[in-house]
Design an enzyme around this catalytic site. Structure first.
Site, short mmCIF file in Angstrom:
data_model
loop_
_atom_site.label_atom_id
_atom_site.label_comp_id
_atom_site.label_asym_id
_atom_site.label_seq_id
_atom_site.Cartn_x
_atom_site.Cartn_y
_atom_site.Cartn_z
N GLU A 188 -6.69 4.81 7.91
CA GLU A 188 -6.48 6.24 7.64
C GLU A 188 -7.72 6.85 7.00
OE1 GLU A 188 -2.75 5.65 5.61
OE2 GLU A 188 -1.90 4.98 7.52
N GLU A 218 -5.19 -4.71 10.51
CA GLU A 218 -4.13 -3.73 10.71
C GLU A 218 -4.39 -2.98 12.02
OE1 GLU A 218 -2.13 -2.52 6.80
OE2 GLU A 218 -3.94 -1.33 6.94
N HIS A 250 -9.40 1.36 4.91
CA HIS A 250 -8.11 1.51 5.60
C HIS A 250 -8.30 2.44 6.80
CE1 HIS A 250 -4.00 2.63 6.50
NE2 HIS A 250 -3.64 1.53 5.87
N ASN A 309 0.88 -1.18 0.00
CA ASN A 309 0.00 0.00 0.00
C ASN A 309 0.91 1.21 0.00
OD1 ASN A 309 -1.73 2.11 0.48
ND2 ASN A 309 -2.31 1.47 2.56
N TRP A 310 1.02 1.84 -1.17
CA TRP A 310 1.96 2.96 -1.30
C TRP A 310 1.47 4.21 -0.57
CZ3 TRP A 310 3.85 3.21 -7.13
CH2 TRP A 310 4.54 2.02 -7.43
N LYS A 311 0.20 4.22 -0.18
CA LYS A 311 -0.39 5.43 0.42
C LYS A 311 -0.13 6.62 -0.51
CE LYS A 311 -0.08 3.22 4.87
NZ LYS A 311 -0.01 3.30 6.32
N GLY A 338 2.81 2.27 10.75
CA GLY A 338 3.78 3.34 10.61
C GLY A 338 4.52 3.69 11.89
N SER A 394 3.68 -2.20 10.20
CA SER A 394 5.13 -2.28 10.39
C SER A 394 5.71 -3.63 10.00
CB SER A 394 5.52 -1.90 11.83
OG SER A 394 5.13 -0.57 12.11
P1 13P Z 1 3.28 0.38 7.60
O1 13P Z 1 3.72 -0.94 7.00
O2 13P Z 1 4.03 1.55 7.10
O3 13P Z 1 3.19 0.29 9.08
O4 13P Z 1 1.76 0.62 7.08
C1 13P Z 1 0.84 -0.39 7.22
C2 13P Z 1 -0.37 -0.04 6.45
O5 13P Z 1 -1.12 0.84 6.84
C3 13P Z 1 -0.62 -0.76 5.19
O6 13P Z 1 -1.92 -0.52 4.71
#
Ligand code: 13P
Length: 254
Positions: A103, A172, A101, A17-19, A178, A214
């Site tokens: 976020e 998640e 997600h 997931n590149w966000k 993160g 993470s």
């Molecule tokens: P990280 O791997 O950067 O913790 O992010 C996880 C995430 O939100 C994947 O959708």
């Protein structure tokens, strides 16, 4: 609480997931490095920002690496400024879309019902929704982790077994995203087993459940060794080709 379940492991799926990261130039290097990945036990996918879907399609078509989006509109078309429909994602060869997600749940006030409606919209056009669920640290500390996830999943399960059997769930924990603080394999397995029990209760106990938060090459193998962890949804480490390829290699050996 259920602690373990299904005997035969499902195919491992390692999804990036590149966000909101990337540039045309950086993506070109990353996608070129991923393209030769030959899927063995682990399939690889990337969920890229909307503007880069055409680039991902160009760079990955004909390879074993699939691509998708990070969100989808609940609507099929119409006056919805800024939204992107499932049919548009299909136009760019997407196989997947994330829905719900954390976020988006927290920053865009997406409700459990809206997330289920987005999963339904994805299925309607033949995309596989990856339904993300997870508890906050306060909820975990209050002993509410499983209850929160059951609440988040309830409207998704209400879509019925036929639909749920076509989707992927990603667990998640918000406190692990993160932060560099991964759930231990045992903590993750405990929740994955509870998710699988809820899925099994409606006849969808064999779909893939990914762990996210993470994940990196150093912890992927121990997570993937758990009976109910079928892969990973990877944020930061998916932006580093060697790291992401190493995570997929762990999946190949799982
Ligand atoms: P990280 O791997 O950067 O913790 O992010 C996880 C995430 O939100 C994947 O959708």
């Amino acid at each position: 609480m259920t602690t373990a379940s299904n005997n035969s492991k499902r195919q491992c799926l390692v999804m990036g997931n590149w966000k909101m990261h990337g540039t045309l130039a950086d993506n070109a290097k990353l996608l070129a490095a991923l393209r030769p990945y030959a899927s063995k036990n682990a399939a690889m996918a990337v969920c890229v920002p909307f503007p880069y879907l055409a680039q991902a399609q160009d760079a990955l078509k004909g390879s074993s690496v699939t691509w998708g989006a990070q969100d989808i509109s609940v609507h099929s078309h119409g006056a919805y400024t800024g939204e992107v429909s499932g049919a548009m994602l299909k136009d760019f060869g997407c196989r997947w879309t994330l829905v719900g997600h954390s976020e988006r749940r927290s920053m865009h006030a997406e409700s459990d019902q809206l997330v289920a409606d987005k999963a339904r919209a994805a299925l309607a056009v033949g995309l596989t929704p990856v339904v993300c669920v997870g508890e906050s640290l306060a909820e975990r500390d209050a002993g509410q982790a499983v209850a929160v996830i059951q609440r988040q999943l309830a409207p998704v399960l209400a879509l019925g077994a036929d639909s749920v059997n076509q989707l992927v769930v990603a667990y998640e924990p918000v406190w692990a995203i993160g932060t560099g603080r991964t759930a231990t394999p045992e903590q993750a397995q405990e929740v994955h087993a509870a998710i699988r029990a809820a899925l099994s209760a409606i006849g969808a106990g064999n779909i893939q459940i990914l762990y996210g938060g993470s994940v990196k090459a150093a912890n992927a193998a121990s997570l993937f060794s758990m009976p109910d962890i079928d892969g990973a949804l990877v944020g930061g480490a998916a932006l580093i080709a060697d790291e992401f390829l190493s995570i997929a290699a762990c999946g190949d050996q799982a």
